[in-house]
Design an enzyme around this catalytic site. Structure first.
Site, PDB file in Angstrom:
ATOM      1  N   GLU A   1      27.792 -11.196 -19.343  1.00 25.84           N
ATOM      2  CA  GLU A   1      27.523 -10.756 -17.963  1.00 25.84           C
ATOM      3  C   GLU A   1      28.287 -11.617 -16.954  1.00 25.84           C
ATOM      4  OE1 GLU A   1      23.206 -10.854 -17.831  1.00 25.84           O
ATOM      5  OE2 GLU A   1      23.107  -8.831 -18.634  1.00 25.84           O
TER       6      GLU A   1
ATOM      7  N   GLU B   1      23.336  -4.847 -25.084  1.00 30.63           N
ATOM      8  CA  GLU B   1      21.984  -5.206 -24.644  1.00 30.63           C
ATOM      9  C   GLU B   1      21.332  -3.994 -24.005  1.00 30.63           C
ATOM     10  OE1 GLU B   1      21.103  -8.602 -22.177  1.00 30.63           O
ATOM     11  OE2 GLU B   1      22.760  -9.744 -23.046  1.00 30.63           O
TER      12      GLU B   1
HETATM   13  C1  BG6 Z   1      20.456 -10.026 -19.734  1.00 34.44           C
HETATM   14  C2  BG6 Z   1      20.826 -11.366 -20.341  1.00 34.44           C
HETATM   15  O1  BG6 Z   1      20.812 -10.019 -18.417  1.00 34.44           O
HETATM   16  O2  BG6 Z   1      19.111  -9.691 -19.684  1.00 34.44           O
HETATM   17  C3  BG6 Z   1      19.840 -11.882 -21.368  1.00 34.44           C
HETATM   18  O3  BG6 Z   1      22.116 -11.331 -20.891  1.00 34.44           O
HETATM   19  C4  BG6 Z   1      18.434 -11.618 -20.895  1.00 34.44           C
HETATM   20  O4  BG6 Z   1      20.115 -13.230 -21.600  1.00 34.44           O
HETATM   21  C5  BG6 Z   1      18.240 -10.118 -20.709  1.00 34.44           C
HETATM   22  O5  BG6 Z   1      17.450 -12.144 -21.704  1.00 34.44           O
HETATM   23  C6  BG6 Z   1      16.835  -9.733 -20.299  1.00 34.44           C
HETATM   24  O6  BG6 Z   1      16.445 -10.469 -19.190  1.00 34.44           O
HETATM   25  P1  BG6 Z   1      15.061 -11.253 -19.153  1.00 34.44           P
HETATM   26  O7  BG6 Z   1      15.072 -11.968 -17.880  1.00 34.44           O
HETATM   27  O8  BG6 Z   1      14.021 -10.216 -19.253  1.00 34.44           O
HETATM   28  O9  BG6 Z   1      15.078 -12.165 -20.338  1.00 34.44           O
END
Ligand code: BG6
Length: 487
Positions: free
Chosen positions: A192, A384
């Site tokens: 990101e 993701e």
């Molecule tokens: C993404 C990141 O933005 O979101 C991860 O690359 C992160 O590292 C994921 O864990 C989910 O976000 P959060 O804040 O719910 O853990």
């Protein structure tokens, strides 16, 4: 007329994604140095204010290092993957994973970031992980930098603001490419990359309170990351000819709040602000609209001779994205706000939201994929996606996470629609397949996994792993190559 139903390609990757700082733990074992993530404090929900952000001050760092601070740092603990990787990978294999994304903790390899020689114990750990994955025929997808800038680089250069960090990064990249050249094909330079402009500490180890002009500093740091990514891509192709480098964007698709042309314009600008990172990575140059933005905000990026050529000559091979939600843009943003991934948005009345307020928008994934494929015609890897939710463990130990199944099913359906639209999609990696520490809140209770980890927000628990209902469901999805999405 028969309804055309697209299929997932036979070589489509199914799996999950993680980051070292959210899973490994063992933050000071076997020679690892401190990283940016090791300073992130857990703030209990009742003490959190609207002003809490991911930024860290020099004073917080001082207090942590001197032992004055009593705060917990859950990213030092993770879910203990460092000691349990064999058990964890066996669980992923049981679900039929064909790909697994991890990041290398840079400070495990170069403890201060600027060291001349790597730490053998750190290199050996990832050898073990890659060998374990190979045993189960799981393809590793490896991020070089996932919010894990070594603290030594923050101390010495204020993180990525320092031009010198480019050379340290390239040395690190060269070291791991050489070491793992027979084990890893797919790489991602920066997780990101857009996050450095939202949270300079998270994305670049930058202490904004140490800069006279934080806005200038974060864009300068970003420029260094673009150059470093291009140089790493060059090295990758020299060392691993069949290797592929991806960029990674937190995809944030903005819709206009209303049909008012002012809102439409604002949405267009917000979308440009999100896509400019991939514009540079893929097209190899800063877009004109960004140069105008720099002028308007009196930002002067210091470039050295050759920087522009390097960025142009070594674009990425594929694009990867995270996708969790969509956002609304308005020229006059009054109205009820809700949370998003490191951002806020007006509420969209057509969408439901997660327990943390992130607006759930599967169709937005199809919109995003089409938008990006139209713009770049490069393969896209979803590295993701997932639902952070509270899970309840029943008396018999079972966990019925039908809400997670629902979220994932709907996104996978839209992914298939996007393939039908002509988008070239490489694979789908669900975020946090085994519960891990949340990036934004450092909570354990914000769970994404198919596998439950017995650990709470205060750090109590046995760390024992157990299968949720979504475990069997995802196994079936993978077995059927995305044909069977039923519960
Ligand atoms: C993404 C990141 O933005 O979101 C991860 O690359 C992160 O590292 C994921 O864990 C989910 O976000 P959060 O804040 O719910 O853990």
């Amino acid at each position: 007329m028969t309804q055309f139903k697209a299929k997932f390609p036979a070589d489509f990757y199914w799996g999950g994604a993680t980051a070292a700082n959210q899973i490994e733990g063992a933050f000071d074992e076997d020679g690892k140095g401190l990283s940016a993530a090791d300073f992130v404090e857990y703030i209990p929900k009742e003490q959190r204010t609207k002003d809490n952000s991911m930024e860290i001050t020099a004073e917080q760092i001082r207090k942590t290092l001197s032992g004055e601070s009593t705060a917990r740092h859950p990213k030092r603990e993770g879910n203990d993957f460092y000691h349990r990787y064999q058990e964890d990978i066996a669980l992923l294999a049981e679900m039929g994973f064909t790909a697994f994304r991890i990041s290398i903790h840079w400070s495990r390899i170069f403890p201060n970031g600027y060291d001349e020689t790597p730490n053998e114990a750190g290199l050996q750990f990832y050898d073990n992980v890659f060998d374990e994955l190979a045993k189960h025929n799981i393809e590793p997808v490896v991020t070089l930098s996932h919010y894990e800038t070594p603290y030594g680089l923050t101390e010495k250069y204020n993180g990525w603001v320092g031009r010198e960090v480019i050379d340290h990064f390239v040395r690190y990249a060269e070291t791991v490419f050489t070491r793992y050249k027979d084990k890893v094909k797919y790489w991602i330079s920066f997780n990101e990359i857009n996050v450095i402009t939202i949270s300079p500490y998270t994305g670049g180890g930058i202490l904004s309170d140490q800069e006279d002009n934080p806005m200038q500093a974060k864009y300068q740091g970003l420029h260094h990351q673009f150059v470093a990514s291009a140089l790493a891509t060059k090295k990758l192709h020299e060392i691993i000819p069949e290797g592929e480098m991806g960029c990674m964007l937190a995809k944030m698709t903005h819709y206009p709040h209303t049909p008012n042309p002012e809102d439409v314009l604002k949405a267009q600008q917000d979308n440009q602000n999100n896509l400019f990172f991939t514009d540079v990575h893929v097209r190899g140059e800063y877009p004109d609209y960004l140069n105008c933005f720099f002028k308007e905000h009196e930002i002067e990026i210091v470039k050295e001779t050759g920087d522009e050529e390097i960025i142009k000559q070594y674009p990425v091979d594929y694009i990867s994205i995270s996708y969790y939600m969509s956002l609304l843009s308005s020229a006059s943003p009054e109205g009820e706000q809700t949370e998003g991934n490191l951002t806020k948005s007006l509420k969209n009345p057509y969408l439901e939201a997660s327990d943390w307020g992130w607006q759930i928008d599967p169709v937005g994934l199809r919109v995003s994929l089409n938008e990006m494929y139209d713009r770049y015609q490069k393969p896209i890897f979803i590295v993701e996606n997932g639902l952070g939710a509270y899970d309840k463990v029943e008396e018999d130990g079972s966990i019925h996470d039908d809400y997670r199944i629902e979220y994932l099913r709907k996104h996978i359906e839209q992914m298939r629609e996007a393939i039908g639209d002509g988008v070239e999609l490489m694979g789908y990696l669900a975020w946090g397949p085994i519960d891990l520490v949340s990036m934004s809140t450092s909570e354990m209770s914000k769970r994404y996994g198919f596998v439950y980890v017995d650990k709470d927000d205060e750090g109590n628990g046995t760390l024992q792993r157990s299968r949720k209902d979504s475990f069997a469901w995802y196994k079936k999805v993978i077995e059927s190559n995305g044909e069977d999405l039923s519960s």
